[in-house]
Design a protein around this motif. Structure first.
Motif, short mmCIF file in Angstrom:
data_model
loop_
_atom_site.label_atom_id
_atom_site.label_comp_id
_atom_site.label_asym_id
_atom_site.label_seq_id
_atom_site.Cartn_x
_atom_site.Cartn_y
_atom_site.Cartn_z
N ASN A 154 45.40 -40.27 -22.93
CA ASN A 154 43.91 -39.61 -22.63
C ASN A 154 43.26 -39.40 -24.05
OD1 ASN A 154 44.20 -39.29 -19.65
ND2 ASN A 154 45.65 -37.76 -20.00
N MET A 155 43.54 -39.89 -24.63
CA MET A 155 42.59 -39.74 -26.18
C MET A 155 40.91 -39.43 -26.20
SD MET A 155 43.34 -42.63 -28.55
CE MET A 155 44.91 -43.01 -29.18
N ASP A 156 40.48 -40.89 -25.15
CA ASP A 156 39.18 -40.97 -24.71
C ASP A 156 38.48 -39.36 -24.70
OD1 ASP A 156 40.55 -41.02 -22.45
OD2 ASP A 156 39.53 -42.74 -21.72
N PHE A 157 39.05 -38.75 -23.43
CA PHE A 157 38.71 -37.03 -23.54
C PHE A 157 39.04 -36.71 -24.23
CE2 PHE A 157 38.39 -39.22 -18.89
CZ PHE A 157 37.55 -39.22 -18.72
N ASP A 158 40.32 -35.90 -25.28
CA ASP A 158 41.25 -34.87 -25.65
C ASP A 158 40.49 -34.95 -26.79
OD1 ASP A 158 42.47 -34.97 -23.26
OD2 ASP A 158 43.86 -34.95 -23.63
N ARG A 159 40.40 -36.25 -27.75
CA ARG A 159 40.47 -36.37 -28.92
C ARG A 159 39.01 -36.82 -29.53
NH1 ARG A 159 45.85 -39.44 -31.59
NH2 ARG A 159 43.81 -40.38 -32.34
N LEU A 160 37.50 -35.51 -29.81
CA LEU A 160 37.05 -35.39 -30.21
C LEU A 160 36.40 -35.86 -31.36
CD1 LEU A 160 34.84 -33.65 -28.01
CD2 LEU A 160 35.87 -36.07 -26.97
#
Length: 179
Positions: free
Chosen positions: A99-105
């Motif tokens: 979920n790094m696309d959503f979680d890590r900005l």
């Protein structure tokens, strides 16, 4: 029936591709997909990097920046990796951090926008080069054939869903609404 498609459009403080009233299946699917892409672009327009990264609908961790990253990765996954069989890396995904696309900005939203626009452009090239909507790629998870038509329909659903999220996020950020 004329050979030239008839169009209508709706404005949302900017330009969007016109959606055809008449045309073949490829024109319909690609025009509506581009309309959804343009809708998402307009939902992000005029916001600062901080606003794009704002998670404004508690308890959700969604942000426009995160959706932008997700859509760039989705374009790459479906069109380049699965349909065209290109050997490219995932953009914002790893098995240990799915979920790094959503979680890590991390990173600049302007850079994420440029990546998304490049992925959309490559997707358009792939679709335009296909002989027909019946052309197939290989679904990477199941190893089964997957038709371009199925990918286009899936992407329409993906954008429609995330444009709904974007509507709520944008309204919470600055009150802007539209279709």
């Amino acid at each position: 029936m004329a050979d030239t498609p008839q169009f209508f459009s709706q404005e949302l403080d900017g330009e969007r591709v016109e959606r055809p009233l008449v045309g073949d299946e490829r024109l319909m699917l690609t025009s509506f997909l581009d309309w959804h892409r343009d809708t998402f672009r307009l939902k992000c327009a005029g916001l600062t990097a901080e606003q794009l990264s704002t998670r404004s609908v508690d308890p959700s961790a969604l942000s426009l920046h995160g959706i932008l990253r997700h859509l760039a990765g989705t374009e790459r996954w479906w069109f380049r990796m699965q349909f065209a069989g290109e050997d490219v890396e995932h953009l914002y995904y790893a098995d240990d951090d799915p979920n790094m696309d959503f979680d890590r900005l991390d990173g600049d939203p302007a850079e994420a926008l440029a990546v998304w626009e490049a992925e959309c452009a490559r997707s358009r090239e792939i679709v335009a080069a296909a002989d027909s909507l019946d052309a197939v790629g290989t679904h990477r998870v199941s190893a089964k054939p997957i038709a371009l038509r199925r990918i286009l329909v899936h992407m329409l659903c993906e954008y429609a869903r995330h444009n709904g999220h974007a509507d709520l996020l944008r309204e919470r950020i600055d009150g802007k609404t539209g279709h």
